[in-house]
Every structure is written in structure tokens, then in C-alpha cells.
Enzyme design. Structure first.
Site, mmCIF file in Angstrom:
data_model
loop_
_atom_site.group_PDB
_atom_site.id
_atom_site.type_symbol
_atom_site.label_atom_id
_atom_site.label_comp_id
_atom_site.label_asym_id
_atom_site.label_seq_id
_atom_site.Cartn_x
_atom_site.Cartn_y
_atom_site.Cartn_z
ATOM 1 N N ASP A 64 1.382 -1.398 0.146
ATOM 2 C CA ASP A 64 0.055 0.109 -0.271
ATOM 3 C C ASP A 64 1.373 1.480 0.031
ATOM 4 O OD1 ASP A 64 -1.658 2.273 0.456
ATOM 5 O OD2 ASP A 64 -2.703 1.115 1.824
ATOM 6 N N SER A 145 -0.146 13.021 -15.675
ATOM 7 C CA SER A 145 -1.247 13.304 -16.646
ATOM 8 C C SER A 145 -1.399 14.736 -16.897
ATOM 9 C CB SER A 145 -2.532 13.279 -14.877
ATOM 10 O OG SER A 145 -4.046 13.554 -15.821
ATOM 11 N N TYR A 160 -7.185 16.070 -7.318
ATOM 12 C CA TYR A 160 -6.323 15.050 -8.288
ATOM 13 C C TYR A 160 -5.152 16.155 -9.014
ATOM 14 C CZ TYR A 160 -5.472 11.968 -12.077
ATOM 15 O OH TYR A 160 -4.766 11.065 -13.526
#
Length: 245
Positions: A64, A145, A160
Site C-alpha cells: 500500500d 496526467s 487530483y
């Protein structure tokens, strides 16, 4: 990719989407691949679709990236079992669908930053330490992104975009540190537009917007890794034809 044959690649977020496509393609390219994910059983399930020789090069480990102790355990396991890391692909990412200013969304916002920013930094740190210790001219790739280069006007993008802007800045900072440390370790940011994965909000998945496939981004990873030692791709932006935002 010939120079990476038999070398060790660690891929975060490897259980689905872009990460899953990357682990399969790197294993097919001859690398020893360790996929990190909270659900490693999904990575193991990918092996059923691979040839035996490729399947044997793909390994899964539960990690994680929101938790430092989990990251340290994963990289220690890689060192003990495979000697260390030669390539790191930071593919783990999350984008909870909530507005930035919505009430009661603190936990979702923290998870985005912990995954997309701190997880990426800590994994990169451990990979760098492994590379430097073994004098390896490795490669670190961030799956960024287009939202890391501009703020997209969509009600559920929330923090984000800020997290991906951080990745853009971190890539530049990391490149400076790698140079100052007198290494030839490369770092690359790959910034896709819309990709058909479960991370997309349902309203975007179901509408007819143009989309990339996860394999398109995996092909980009193969491209940047395959460049000669003298070549460093700083930023690679990939958009589907017809995307206007």
C-alpha cells in the site's frame, strides 16, 4: 529494450488498468517484474494469460503506497529476492470523485495526495537508493496526467489535478537531484489524456469521449525505456485524437 533483459522492474499500482498493462509488457520484454498492489492476487491472475516463460518473470507483492512501512517492506523484499531495482514505474494513482470544496471529504483528499504524491516520492527514494548502492544507471518513470499541466474544469477532479501538478514539479526536482548526485539515472514523466480505466468517472466512461487504452501508455513506457543511454525523455504527453480538454 535489450539492455534491460533480465533486469528488475518494480511497478506500483500493478493490479489493474495502466499498471497491469505495464507489468505484462515489461515481462514480455524480458525483464524480471515485481508488481506492487494492495490486491496482489489480481496480479497473479494476470499470469494465466501469459506464456509460461513470461509468467515466470512476473511476481506480485502486497504493498500500500500510502504507508511508508509497506513501501519499505516491499523494496526490502525485492532486494533480498532479486538484488535490487533497476527500473521503477510509478503507476499507482487514485482520483476520488468528490468536489474540492465538498463537506466532509477530508479522508478522500488525503488518500489522493498520499497515493499520488507521497507514495510516488517514497518509492522513488527507495529505488534511487537501490540504484546508487549498486552503481546502476536505472530509470524512474512517473505516470502523470495532462491534469498535471493544467486544471481541467470537471466537478469531480478535486485535488487530483493538484497532485499531478506536484508530480510534474517533483519530476524536475528529481532530475536536478539525480544530476547533482553525479548519476546517469533517468527520470521521465508520461502524461496521458483520458484512458479507458476504472479510474475515470462513470459519466466519462459511458459517454462517447475519445479515450486511450492502457496498452497505449504501456507502449510509451517501452519507448522511453528503450531510448539509448544518451537520451532522456523528460516529458511525454499522449492524447487520444479528438480530446479537447
Amino acid at each position: 529494450m535489450d539492455r534491460w533483459a533480465g533486469k528488475v522492474a518494480v511497478v506500483t499500482g500493478a493490479s489493474s488498468g495502466i499498471g497491469a498493462a505495464i507489468v505484462k509488457d515489461l515481462a514480455k520484454a524480458g525483464m524480471v517484474v515485481v508488481g506492487l498492489a494492495r490486491r496482489p492476487e489480481r496480479i497473479n491472475a494476470l499470469k494465466a494469460h501469459l506464456s509460461e516463460s513470461v509468467r515466470d518473470r512476473l511476481h506480485a507483492f502486497k504493498c500500500d503506497v500510502r504507508k511508508e512501512e509497506s513501501i519499505l517492506e516491499a523494496f526490502e523484499w525485492v532486494a533480498e529476492n532479486f538484488g535490487g531495482v533497476d527500473v521503477l514505474i510509478n503507476s499507482a494513482g487514485v482520483g476520488h470523485h468528490t468536489e474540492l470544496l465538498a463537506a466532509g471529504n477530508t479522508q478522500m483528499l488525503r488518500e489522493v495526495m498520499d497515493t499520488n504524491v507521497m507514495g510516488l516520492v517514497l518509492c522513488s527514494r527507495e529505488a534511487f537508493q537501490s540504484m546508487r548502492k549498486r552503481s546502476v544507471d536505472g530509470h524512474i518513470v512517473h505516470i502523470n496526467s495532462v491534469a498535471g499541466h493544467r486544471a481541467i474544469n470537471h466537478p469531480t477532479i478535486n485535488i487530483y489535478s493538484a497532485s499531478k501538478h506536484a508530480v510534474t514539479a517533483i519530476t524536475e526536482t528529481m532530475r536536478n537531484e539525480l544530476w547533482n548526485a553525479n548519476t546517469k539515472i533517468k527520470v521521465t514523466s508520461i502524461s496521458p489524456g483520458m484512458v479507458r480505466t476504472k479510474m475515470l468517472p462513470e459519466e466519462l466512461l459511458s459517454k462517447g469521449y475519445p479515450k486511450l487504452e492502457a496498452e497505449d501508455i504501456s507502449n510509451a513506457v517501452l519507448y522511453v525505456l528503450g531510448t539509448p543511454p544518451r537520451v532522456q525523455v523528460h516529458e511525454l504527453m499522449i492524447m487520444p485524437v479528438g480530446q479537447t480538454f
